[in-house]
Design a protein around this motif. Sequence first.
Motif, PDB file in Angstrom:
ATOM      1  N   ILE A 400       0.898  -1.185  -0.130  1.00 31.41           N
ATOM      2  CA  ILE A 400       0.032  -0.162  -0.091  1.00 31.41           C
ATOM      3  C   ILE A 400       1.006   1.358   0.051  1.00 31.41           C
ATOM      4  N   LYS A 414       0.597  -4.256   3.528  1.00 32.25           N
ATOM      5  CA  LYS A 414      -0.951  -4.307   3.792  1.00 32.25           C
ATOM      6  C   LYS A 414      -1.289  -4.109   5.172  1.00 32.25           C
ATOM      7  N   SER A 451      -4.595   1.964   0.792  1.00 30.56           N
ATOM      8  CA  SER A 451      -3.611   2.506  -0.181  1.00 30.56           C
ATOM      9  C   SER A 451      -4.340   3.855  -0.681  1.00 30.56           C
TER      10      SER A 451
END
Length: 735
Positions: A400, A414, A451
Amino acid sequence: MQHFTKAEIRQINDYYDDLKKDIHPKFTKDKLAMVDKAFKFANAAHNGVKRKSGEPYIIHPIAVAKIVTHDMGLGATSAISAILHDVVEDTDFTVRDIKNMFNKKIANIVDGLTKLSGDFDSRQAMTLKKMLMTLSDDVRVILIKIADRLHNMRTLDAMPPHKQVKIAGETLYLYAPLSHRLGLYSIKNELEDLSLKYKHPEEYNQILYRLHDQESKRNFLVDEFIQPIKERLEDEKIESTINGRLKSKFSIWEKMQKKGVTFDEVYDILAIRIVFTPKPKVSEKRQCFDILSLITDIYTPKPDRIRDWITTPKANGYESLHVTVMGPQGKWVEVQIRTQRMEQIAEYGFAAHYKYKGAASIEQELEKWLEHIREVLQSPDSDAFEFLDEFKLNLFSSEIIIFSPKGEMFNLPKSSTVLDFAYEIHTDLGNKCIGAKINQKLVPASHVLNSGDQIEILTAENQEPKIEWLKFVTTAKAKSKIKNAFKLEKRKHISKGKKIIEQALKKVNMPPTADALKRITGYFNLSNKDQLYSQVGMGFIEVDDLNKMLKKKAENILIRYWKLTFSRKKKEGEEDKSNIDQKKPYILKEKKEQTSYSLAKCCNPIPGDDVIGYISSNDHILIHKKECPKAEIFLTSHGEKIVTAKWTNFKKLSYLTKLKLSGFDRIGVVNEVTTVISKLHNINMRTIKFDTHDGIFEGELYIYVHNSGDLQNLIGKLEKIKGIDKIARVEDLNE
Ligand code: MN
């Protein structure tokens, strides 16, 4: 045993010729001969056996070998191992036979593959973990295993439906992420698409149909977008190919599922890839950015949507420059810019890399790659399934992208939280973090980031790291910083507590000897003096209570000393025979004069330690540390023979003493310890012994020192070495 028909034999030879065509230009004559030998051997071993599809079995290993050489770019050892990969499992030949016929390396790989075969259950997961963890030189086992799986997926039609679903599930769970991690993007995409086909056939067919339906419209849009870029690139004499990149069926499906959007919404986003031949002498990165600027001259870029995987490649080696721009139809278009080398790495994995460097560096490149994979596969002990989950999580690390208020871009794994991001930027920011603002909304420190989030960390001066934080942070960096903060905090408490206790002892005229501390520690039911210090430092033990307790102790000690003096006086006559004046402290000098003294072996005092003397004969004194258990016995039962002792300044003689160190095993710890010692001119090392187990080291250090001041100085320096947790002086040198 049944034999093959002429048509079947022709089919086998066709497959093998196809493999040969692929490897012929790459392999030496010797290696080609070995491949030939492997083929003949495997062909004979699998003779007459057919796959579920009805084809001769040998076609499968040949196809696997082709994937290994063609799609992964691996060499002869891998090709031969792939050809032989099912021989041990499915025929009477053994690993030893393979070793005898070929070599140890190939035999090991086939052995590994045999162990990895069969259904994927808990036992299998164990085996897999073991394999992954003990990977030494043969990541090729995993690569061939992936190739094996890919071919099985390509030919899954022949399997009964319930097996199809199971195998597709495994593929999605394990093999696709593994391929992704190893940078084998096109294999990963194919595995995912095939899994989707068997797991959700209806949805797969629908996507397939819609893709076909929209193809011409899409091609038109792509051409319209590409045309001006093509012209500019030609003007600049940049050799390139530009393609509209099709999203994989699986990724379309995944997006539809995860975001709850329709096919059209997913499909709407165009993605373009520019692959170019870089000019010599100018850095590839620079040329990629030149093309980027050429594109943004034509189309407006989306702010903050430039991703630079060239400056910091992904963990699996992926390099590329991504930008999202506004296309002619008012639609966002993602453009990827990369050189052919980057393209190869992106499509075929890092192993493809060596194609550009020539045969000489194949081994070197592979070695680097292996090293990298070993790193990736490192994981703490856990049960097999947990390991797999963790492993899968790690596979997608660095996925991300988060922006600071100023628009700086950060890469995080993540499921990172606000706090992970705060620690990523600065330790203080993490330590003082109370939450954040994300897109103008207030969120707690535990909030999981998405993200593209732009995030502003909120802090408070009185905020302190909390132990609960460890439960929700995910990055190793945040974890270690929180733990460190606690260590620092603990150290602060310890030194504060130490001061309080020393002051309290002073009030009642007691020196802060180890003995005194041991008594206080025991009184409060604690196990060591650090615990005592920190409890006092944190205020868990009230200073008042401490003072009261010490007052009582001091009275008791007075009584004891009074008794000692009393008993001593009783035996005055005897004392006269001694040459030692017990009324005065016995002065310990470096140069021994009339009376001699020696240092007790039980506690090994060194100059500077708190000591007492025990008159062992008329003119000999044995020096014990005050806290030595033997000294305590002497004090209570032979008080008449005790004399106080004082050291003078010791600078010449050296005394052997022993330290025990422990801490977290870290590369370079031993080296740093020895460096610290070697830099101190007043300390010499005799021996050093280090033992490591489960990430913890224990060391023993025998050193020669002049006095306790020098020793304290050394301990202080050693304490500062990263990873060292405890240093203790050991009284008994033989312990
Ligand atoms: Mn197989």
